[in-house]
Design a protein around this motif. Structure first.
Motif, short mmCIF file in Angstrom:
data_model
loop_
_atom_site.label_atom_id
_atom_site.label_comp_id
_atom_site.label_asym_id
_atom_site.label_seq_id
_atom_site.Cartn_x
_atom_site.Cartn_y
_atom_site.Cartn_z
N UNK A 72 10.23 2.75 5.21
CA UNK A 72 10.46 3.25 3.86
C UNK A 72 10.26 2.13 2.83
N UNK A 73 10.78 0.95 3.13
CA UNK A 73 10.59 -0.19 2.24
C UNK A 73 9.11 -0.53 2.11
N UNK A 74 8.38 -0.45 3.22
CA UNK A 74 6.94 -0.72 3.21
C UNK A 74 6.21 0.25 2.29
N UNK A 75 6.50 1.53 2.43
CA UNK A 75 5.82 2.55 1.62
C UNK A 75 6.08 2.32 0.13
N UNK A 113 -4.37 0.57 1.76
CA UNK A 113 -2.97 1.00 1.65
C UNK A 113 -2.59 2.08 2.66
N UNK A 114 -3.49 3.01 2.90
CA UNK A 114 -3.13 4.21 3.67
C UNK A 114 -3.61 4.20 5.11
N UNK A 115 -4.47 3.27 5.47
CA UNK A 115 -4.99 3.22 6.84
C UNK A 115 -4.69 1.87 7.50
N UNK A 116 -5.24 0.81 6.93
CA UNK A 116 -5.13 -0.51 7.55
C UNK A 116 -3.69 -1.00 7.56
N UNK A 117 -3.02 -0.91 6.41
CA UNK A 117 -1.64 -1.41 6.31
C UNK A 117 -0.70 -0.74 7.30
N UNK A 118 -0.61 0.61 7.33
CA UNK A 118 0.31 1.23 8.30
C UNK A 118 -0.10 1.02 9.75
N UNK A 181 2.01 14.51 11.09
CA UNK A 181 2.65 13.85 9.95
C UNK A 181 1.86 12.66 9.42
N UNK A 182 0.64 12.49 9.94
CA UNK A 182 -0.21 11.42 9.42
C UNK A 182 -0.56 11.67 7.95
N UNK A 183 -0.89 12.94 7.62
CA UNK A 183 -1.23 13.24 6.23
C UNK A 183 -0.03 13.08 5.30
N UNK A 184 1.18 13.30 5.82
CA UNK A 184 2.38 13.07 5.01
C UNK A 184 2.57 11.58 4.74
N UNK A 185 2.28 10.77 5.74
CA UNK A 185 2.35 9.32 5.57
C UNK A 185 1.35 8.85 4.51
N UNK A 186 0.12 9.37 4.61
CA UNK A 186 -0.90 9.03 3.62
C UNK A 186 -0.48 9.49 2.23
#
Length: 289
Positions: A72-75, A113-118, A181-186
């Motif tokens: 959560x802190x990361x996001x 932000x949405x692929x490499x980082x996570x 839930x990948x799209x929710x993460x993105x």
């Protein structure tokens, strides 16, 4: 595809540069958060050792809570930390002068932000968690093993339901899949990325404030519409002692939505993600320092 809008060679070079800049801005923070499981394990063990209780290992519940808080802190923090400079007059203006198209800059931001980082975060975090559990059996299961075991138990419990009940419910196998839930993460990362590009200060806090405000407004609009006539039907159904199947048939749209929850969730998240991506594109294109 090689055009002024998207030149693959130019985009590749720009993406590499963008990744290097992201490492410089957020690499240390990412490393600290990705290794928090090891840090927490060592702190817990040394603390109990110092107070004379012996070495106590951090269980799966504690490590799971730690993972949730860290992610959560990361996001919330990563997009603002990596691309917060965009609203700064000096650095933002220099960014706009970089020889890359708006589309290439947008795609690079989203990929970083949405692929490499996570992906990097998950790979390091879960690998360390697995290694800890291999060396210290008192930790119990790794987070990945615990997740899949609990998922298997849930699926097994649903298998005991009768066929009629299962027919009225969504596909539990798909709902319990982490890929859903990948799209929710993105989506969550895109929201805070857009906030980082819009607000000049207190970017995460203002983004969260906007989310709360939007949720309140949408609830005030959607709730009366969604519940119009539904409560009366529920009262009627409860007084007439309908069977589950009859109750299911009395609310066709609601029943269809529940039955196809995976499809509804995927379509809605895809629409929101496309909308956020388009908003990011135009924010970059129309910025005026």
């Amino acid at each position: 595809m090689n055009t002024d809008v998207l030149n693959m060679n130019r985009f590749g070079r720009y993406l590499v540069t963008d990744i290097k800049n992201a490492i410089a801005r957020y690499g240390v923070s990412l490393l600290v958060m990705a290794t928090i499981s090891l840090t927490g394990y060592l702190l817990a063990g040394f603390f109990t050792l110092i107070v004379g209780e012996g070495w106590h290992s951090l269980g799966v519940a504690g490590r799971g809570i730690m993972f949730g808080i860290t992610y959560l802190v990361l996001v919330i923090s990563a997009p603002a930390k990596i691309y917060g400079f965009f609203t700064d007059k000096k650095e933002g203006s220099e960014f706009l002068m970089v020889p890359a198209s708006t589309l290439e800059k947008t795609l690079s931001m989203i990929l970083v932000c949405c692929v490499i980082l996570p992906l990097v975060f998950f790979a390091v975090y879960f690998s360390l968690d697995q290694i800890i559990c291999l060396f210290d059996r008192n930790c119990g299961q790794s987070l990945i093993s615990a997740f899949y075991e609990n998922r298997a138990n849930i699926l097994e419990s649903f298998d005991t339901l009768n066929a009629a009940s299962i027919n009225m419910m969504p596909d539990v196998t798909k709902i319990s899949s982490p890929w859903l839930y990948v799209d929710d993460m993105i989506e969550s990362l895109l929201i805070f990325l857009l906030g980082a590009l819009i607000f000049k200060s207190s970017k995460p806090a203002k983004t969260i404030g906007c989310l709360i405000l939007i949720s309140i407004v949408l609830s005030m609009i959607i709730t009366p519409i969604a519940t119009h006539g539904v409560l009366e039907k529920f009262k009627e159904a409860s007084s007439s002692y309908m069977t589950p199947q009859e109750l299911y048939d009395s609310f066709p749209f609601l029943s269809w939505t529940v039955k196809h929850a995976v499809l509804v969730d995927t379509i809605s998240d895809t629409i929101v993600n496309l909308g956020l991506s388009i908003a990011i594109y135009f924010r970059i294109k129309k910025i005026n320092h």
